[in-house]
Design an enzyme around this catalytic site. Structure first.
Site, mmCIF file in Angstrom:
data_model
loop_
_atom_site.group_PDB
_atom_site.id
_atom_site.type_symbol
_atom_site.label_atom_id
_atom_site.label_comp_id
_atom_site.label_asym_id
_atom_site.label_seq_id
_atom_site.Cartn_x
_atom_site.Cartn_y
_atom_site.Cartn_z
ATOM 1 N N LEU A 97 17.296 28.462 -7.074
ATOM 2 C CA LEU A 97 18.759 29.000 -6.831
ATOM 3 C C LEU A 97 19.236 30.002 -7.911
ATOM 4 C CD1 LEU A 97 20.407 25.834 -6.150
ATOM 5 C CD2 LEU A 97 18.926 26.970 -4.646
ATOM 6 N N CYS A 98 19.698 31.137 -7.288
ATOM 7 C CA CYS A 98 20.311 32.187 -8.237
ATOM 8 C C CYS A 98 21.516 31.571 -9.091
ATOM 9 C CB CYS A 98 20.624 33.300 -7.633
ATOM 10 S SG CYS A 98 21.361 34.448 -8.675
ATOM 11 N N VAL A 99 21.556 31.686 -10.288
ATOM 12 C CA VAL A 99 22.530 30.777 -11.144
ATOM 13 C C VAL A 99 23.819 31.424 -10.620
ATOM 14 C CG1 VAL A 99 22.229 31.708 -13.239
ATOM 15 C CG2 VAL A 99 23.053 29.947 -13.355
ATOM 16 N N PHE A 120 16.475 31.431 -3.502
ATOM 17 C CA PHE A 120 17.715 31.445 -2.779
ATOM 18 C C PHE A 120 18.990 32.274 -3.339
ATOM 19 C CE2 PHE A 120 15.202 27.945 -1.842
ATOM 20 C CZ PHE A 120 15.225 27.706 -0.462
ATOM 21 N N ALA A 125 24.986 30.633 -7.361
ATOM 22 C CA ALA A 125 25.358 29.336 -7.364
ATOM 23 C C ALA A 125 26.703 28.928 -7.885
ATOM 24 C CB ALA A 125 24.320 28.340 -7.806
#
Length: 119
Positions: A78-80, A40, A83
């Site tokens: 999830l892409c840090v 994501f 996010a």
């Protein structure tokens, strides 16, 4: 048998993109291929927010991807950076979504046959 990573960029309320990505994921598994991860990125990271409130008469991508993970053990990453830009921290992510870096995505992509993107 091929292996796939799906990247999703659409927001939690972009129902067509989320349904298309989920449908593709299910087709991959049904045809006997390996789904290595769903990554994501951009606004799609909001799908994992613990306080996401989708009206009951709308498609709930959060729940749909949770079901995909429960059925097929597909990592939901999830892409840090995406996010953090949206105020999402580890404590605000619902399970089984996990925060990961682009380096982890790159390592997975290096060992995967196809990376398919949905926007």
């Amino acid at each position: 048998m091929a292996s796939f990573i799906i990247t999703l960029h659409a927001s939690a309320f972009a129902h067509d993109a989320n349904r298309a990505a989920l449908s593709f994921c299910n087709a991959v598994v049904k045809q006997g291929h390996k789904l290595n991860a769903v990554f994501f990125y951009q606004d799609a990271v909001n799908i994992a927010h613990i306080d996401l409130d989708i009206p009951s008469d709308e498609f709930n991508a959060q729940t749909a991807f949770q079901q995909l993970q429960a059925t097929h053990s597909t990592p939901l990453l999830l892409c840090v950076t995406a996010a953090e830009k949206r105020g999402i921290k580890n404590h605000s992510v619902t399970k089984p979504y996990t925060i990961a870096g682009l380096a982890e995505f790159a390592m997975l992509a290096a060992t995967t046959d196809k990376v398919i993107q949905f926007k």
